[in-house]
Motif scaffolding. Structure first.
Motif: not given
Length: 188
Positions: A112-124
């Motif tokens: 299990p793992q979480a993945v993310s990418m930057d969505a700007r302004k402190g969001n992802l």
């Protein structure tokens, strides 16, 4: 009247232009090749040449039986460049196009793992998956936009891969395993 199963695709091209990376993978009965390089916003300029070079390096004619496209989330222009190019090739080649979330190209290893990418302004934009052999086998939290702290609280204690380089083979495997024909694009 019997219904025969469609033959398995022999040459598969996966591509994603939703991130600052140009991500490609090519699989054929004799092997596979991958390209992943940071191009910023130069996807439109570099994608055609990179695809041609990938087929040339593999010693294959420029034609695939199946295309797999990363559907985002990503920049509006980046996502549309990849989708337009894939749809154009598919029309010329008479090939199908399957879509899969770009976030699935960010997974690695097993578990299990979480993945993310930057969505700007402190969001992802993030998701949490169950992964086996580098392929998503289950969705714990579907792709969605979150504040960083909220996403980390939601996915704790899973390992969190933030903004890793996409893996074209992970995208290709996901597309073969559970890619969809009726896909939609997702924007940041």
């Amino acid at each position: 009247m019997s219904t025969a199963a469609a033959p398995a695709p022999t040459v598969i091209l996966a591509l994603d232009t939703a991130t600052p990376w140009l991500t490609l993978a090519l699989r054929w009965p004799g092997g596979e090749r991958v390209v992943s390089r940071e191009v910023g916003r130069a996807h439109a300029e570099q994608l055609p040449g990179a695809v041609e070079a990938l087929f040339a390096e593999a010693g294959l004619p420029l034609r695939a039986d199946l295309l797999i496209i990363g559907t985002g989330p990503g920049s509006y222009t980046g996502v549309r460049v990849g989708a337009s190019y894939a749809l154009g090739l598919a029309r010329v080649w008479g090939a199908a196009v399957r879509g899969v979330s770009t976030l699935e190209s960010l997974v690695s290893g097993d578990g299990p793992q979480a993945v993310s990418m930057d969505a700007r302004k402190g969001n992802l934009y993030g998701a949490a998956y169950d992964v086996q052999a580098g392929t998503v086998t289950g969705v714990r939290h579907a792709p969605a936009k979150h504040a960083l702290e909220a996403f980390e609280a939601l996915t704790a204690p899973l390992p969190h891969h933030r903004d890793p380089a996409p893996d074209g083979l992970a995208l290709l495997r996901a597309g073969l395993d559970h890619g969809v024909d009726g896909w939609e694009l997702a924007y940041l």
